[in-house]
Motif scaffolding. Structure first.
Motif, mmCIF file in Angstrom:
data_model
loop_
_atom_site.group_PDB
_atom_site.id
_atom_site.type_symbol
_atom_site.label_atom_id
_atom_site.label_comp_id
_atom_site.label_asym_id
_atom_site.label_seq_id
_atom_site.Cartn_x
_atom_site.Cartn_y
_atom_site.Cartn_z
ATOM 1 N N VAL A 1 -33.650 96.227 44.359
ATOM 2 C CA VAL A 1 -32.820 96.755 43.269
ATOM 3 C C VAL A 1 -31.567 95.904 43.117
ATOM 4 O O VAL A 1 -31.147 95.568 42.011
ATOM 5 N N ARG A 2 -30.974 95.534 44.261
ATOM 6 C CA ARG A 2 -29.786 94.683 44.214
ATOM 7 C C ARG A 2 -30.109 93.336 43.560
ATOM 8 O O ARG A 2 -29.337 92.824 42.750
ATOM 9 N N ALA A 3 -31.269 92.774 43.912
ATOM 10 C CA ALA A 3 -31.650 91.475 43.361
ATOM 11 C C ALA A 3 -31.818 91.541 41.845
ATOM 12 O O ALA A 3 -31.349 90.660 41.111
ATOM 13 N N LYS A 4 -32.468 92.592 41.372
ATOM 14 C CA LYS A 4 -32.681 92.727 39.928
ATOM 15 C C LYS A 4 -31.357 92.949 39.211
ATOM 16 O O LYS A 4 -31.097 92.363 38.153
ATOM 17 N N ALA A 5 -30.489 93.785 39.777
ATOM 18 C CA ALA A 5 -29.188 94.059 39.158
ATOM 19 C C ALA A 5 -28.335 92.797 39.118
ATOM 20 O O ALA A 5 -27.713 92.485 38.093
ATOM 21 N N LEU A 6 -28.319 92.043 40.218
ATOM 22 C CA LEU A 6 -27.529 90.815 40.264
ATOM 23 C C LEU A 6 -28.045 89.784 39.266
ATOM 24 O O LEU A 6 -27.264 89.025 38.686
ATOM 25 N N GLY A 7 -29.352 89.762 39.049
ATOM 26 C CA GLY A 7 -29.918 88.851 38.053
ATOM 27 C C GLY A 7 -29.404 89.158 36.658
ATOM 28 O O GLY A 7 -29.008 88.257 35.910
ATOM 29 N N HIS A 8 -29.385 90.436 36.295
ATOM 30 C CA HIS A 8 -28.871 90.839 34.978
ATOM 31 C C HIS A 8 -27.375 90.538 34.861
ATOM 32 O O HIS A 8 -26.911 90.080 33.811
ATOM 33 N N LEU A 9 -26.624 90.818 35.919
ATOM 34 C CA LEU A 9 -25.186 90.562 35.897
ATOM 35 C C LEU A 9 -24.888 89.072 35.760
ATOM 36 O O LEU A 9 -23.960 88.677 35.045
ATOM 37 N N LEU A 10 -25.687 88.242 36.428
ATOM 38 C CA LEU A 10 -25.501 86.798 36.344
ATOM 39 C C LEU A 10 -25.777 86.291 34.934
ATOM 40 O O LEU A 10 -25.024 85.477 34.397
ATOM 41 N N GLN A 11 -26.845 86.783 34.317
ATOM 42 C CA GLN A 11 -27.165 86.386 32.943
ATOM 43 C C GLN A 11 -26.041 86.769 31.992
ATOM 44 O O GLN A 11 -25.668 86.014 31.091
ATOM 45 N N HIS A 12 -25.483 87.979 32.202
ATOM 46 C CA HIS A 12 -24.389 88.441 31.345
ATOM 47 C C HIS A 12 -23.160 87.569 31.525
ATOM 48 O O HIS A 12 -22.485 87.207 30.547
ATOM 49 N N LYS A 13 -22.857 87.203 32.776
ATOM 50 C CA LYS A 13 -21.702 86.354 33.050
ATOM 51 C C LYS A 13 -21.880 84.989 32.410
ATOM 52 O O LYS A 13 -20.936 84.439 31.817
ATOM 53 N N GLU A 14 -23.077 84.428 32.496
ATOM 54 C CA GLU A 14 -23.343 83.130 31.891
ATOM 55 C C GLU A 14 -23.180 83.184 30.379
ATOM 56 O O GLU A 14 -22.670 82.252 29.758
ATOM 57 N N ALA A 15 -23.617 84.299 29.777
ATOM 58 C CA ALA A 15 -23.472 84.464 28.327
ATOM 59 C C ALA A 15 -21.998 84.534 27.942
ATOM 60 O O ALA A 15 -21.585 83.977 26.916
ATOM 61 N N GLN A 16 -21.182 85.218 28.760
ATOM 62 C CA GLN A 16 -19.749 85.299 28.494
ATOM 63 C C GLN A 16 -19.098 83.924 28.576
ATOM 64 O O GLN A 16 -18.261 83.569 27.745
ATOM 65 N N LEU A 17 -19.483 83.151 29.590
ATOM 66 C CA LEU A 17 -18.925 81.818 29.742
ATOM 67 C C LEU A 17 -19.338 80.911 28.591
ATOM 68 O O LEU A 17 -18.550 80.106 28.100
ATOM 69 N N GLN A 18 -20.594 81.062 28.132
ATOM 70 C CA GLN A 18 -21.056 80.267 27.005
ATOM 71 C C GLN A 18 -20.268 80.609 25.753
ATOM 72 O O GLN A 18 -19.880 79.731 24.981
ATOM 73 N N LYS A 19 -20.004 81.900 25.549
ATOM 74 C CA LYS A 19 -19.227 82.329 24.383
ATOM 75 C C LYS A 19 -17.816 81.770 24.455
ATOM 76 O O LYS A 19 -17.247 81.343 23.457
ATOM 77 N N ALA A 20 -17.233 81.751 25.671
ATOM 78 C CA ALA A 20 -15.887 81.204 25.826
ATOM 79 C C ALA A 20 -15.865 79.728 25.466
ATOM 80 O O ALA A 20 -14.910 79.234 24.873
ATOM 81 N N ARG A 21 -16.948 79.019 25.790
ATOM 82 C CA ARG A 21 -17.005 77.605 25.441
ATOM 83 C C ARG A 21 -17.127 77.424 23.932
ATOM 84 O O ARG A 21 -16.539 76.529 23.352
ATOM 85 N N VAL A 22 -17.895 78.313 23.296
ATOM 86 C CA VAL A 22 -18.060 78.228 21.846
ATOM 87 C C VAL A 22 -16.758 78.564 21.133
ATOM 88 O O VAL A 22 -16.381 77.929 20.148
ATOM 89 N N ASP A 23 -16.040 79.570 21.656
ATOM 90 C CA ASP A 23 -14.816 80.047 21.023
ATOM 91 C C ASP A 23 -13.566 79.375 21.587
ATOM 92 O O ASP A 23 -12.489 79.943 21.572
ATOM 93 N N ARG A 24 -13.700 78.181 22.111
ATOM 94 C CA ARG A 24 -12.554 77.505 22.703
ATOM 95 C C ARG A 24 -11.460 77.312 21.651
ATOM 96 O O ARG A 24 -11.736 77.093 20.467
ATOM 97 N N PRO A 25 -10.200 77.424 22.031
ATOM 98 C CA PRO A 25 -9.107 77.332 21.053
ATOM 99 C C PRO A 25 -8.981 75.933 20.479
ATOM 100 O O PRO A 25 -9.324 74.936 21.125
ATOM 101 N N THR A 26 -8.470 75.875 19.264
ATOM 102 C CA THR A 26 -8.173 74.580 18.665
ATOM 103 C C THR A 26 -6.894 74.031 19.283
ATOM 104 O O THR A 26 -6.111 74.757 19.906
ATOM 105 N N ASP A 27 -6.660 72.743 19.090
ATOM 106 C CA ASP A 27 -5.429 72.131 19.609
ATOM 107 C C ASP A 27 -4.198 72.783 18.998
ATOM 108 O O ASP A 27 -3.166 72.945 19.662
ATOM 109 N N ARG A 28 -4.304 73.168 17.731
ATOM 110 C CA ARG A 28 -3.154 73.779 17.048
ATOM 111 C C ARG A 28 -2.843 75.157 17.650
ATOM 112 O O ARG A 28 -1.679 75.505 17.855
ATOM 113 N N GLU A 29 -3.888 75.953 17.918
ATOM 114 C CA GLU A 29 -3.673 77.252 18.552
ATOM 115 C C GLU A 29 -3.058 77.079 19.938
ATOM 116 O O GLU A 29 -2.112 77.793 20.305
#
Length: 226
Positions: A65-93
């Protein structure tokens, strides 16, 4: 041949059983709230906001159960990091956030609080909808108004120079502009003032602050708090 065939069949059965055990058996009833960082299994609810692996162990969940839960949490974290890379601030901001932090606050902690106010104003309809326009709004930030000549000379190209406070401002600005909202240090505040600057401003009179930070700042919610 027969002996080897039985061995192959037996090994296949064992592998299939293990795969079934890891992916299915024993994980029924598993529910993961990714936004609130809660894992529910059976009648138990476990918070995984900090150190998920250790938290799940302490909650007594089975290994599969821990392994399955950690897998989902890891995927979610990776998605958050990917979104942060996509939404990176402009130089002006980044530049304007760093400038307002540089003029308004002396430390990284207080700079992050000022950044919280800028982000909150950007979210509200009463204020401009971009970081540069929020920072440049007339009389919005006294540090920008009073020290405009100095701060206007600072640019992102000065990041590696000897001005350590500017270096810290740029780093803190990047952190605040890429930080997920749930990790923002202050929430719901759109005004602040400093007791060190002198008399309390008119808008703050008769209002209790949402946050009082040492003798440095008082943070208020005027728009949504009334």
């Amino acid at each position: 041949m027969r002996r080897g065939g039985l061995y192959t069949i037996g090994l296949t059965f064992v592998l299939a059983f293990l795969l079934f055990a890891l992916t299915g058996c024993g994980s029924e009833g598993l529910d993961i709230d990714l936004e609130k960082e809660l894992v529910r299994y059976g009648s138990e609810t476990c918070s995984v906001a900090h150190q998920p692996r250790e938290s799940l162990k302490m909650c007594g969940f089975p290994a599969r159960v821990r392994a399955k839960a950690l897998g989902h949490l890891l995927q979610h974290k990776e998605a958050q990091l990917q979104k942060a890379r996509v939404d990176r601030p402009t130089d002006r901001e980044l530049l304007h956030m760093a400038r307002v932090m540089y003029t308004e606050a002396p430390t990284m902690r207080l700079m992050s609080y000022v950044g919280s106010v800028v982000i909150e104003r950007k979210r509200l309809e009463r204020f401009p909808d971009t970081v540069p326009r929020v920072v440049q709004q007339r009389w919005a930030f006294e540090g920008i108004t009073r020290e405009a000549q100095e701060v206007d000379t600072l640019d992102l190209s000065d990041y590696g120079e000897d001005n350590l406070k500017w270096h810290l401002s740029v780093r803190t600005a990047w952190m605040m502009l890429t930080l997920p909202e749930k990790y923002r240090p202050l929430k719901g505040v759109d005004h602040f003032w400093s007791p060190r600057s002198g008399a309390k401003p008119e808008w703050a009179k008769g209002r209790a602050p949402e946050y009082a930070v040492d003798d440095q700042f008082r943070f208020h919610s005027l728009v949504e708090g009334g």
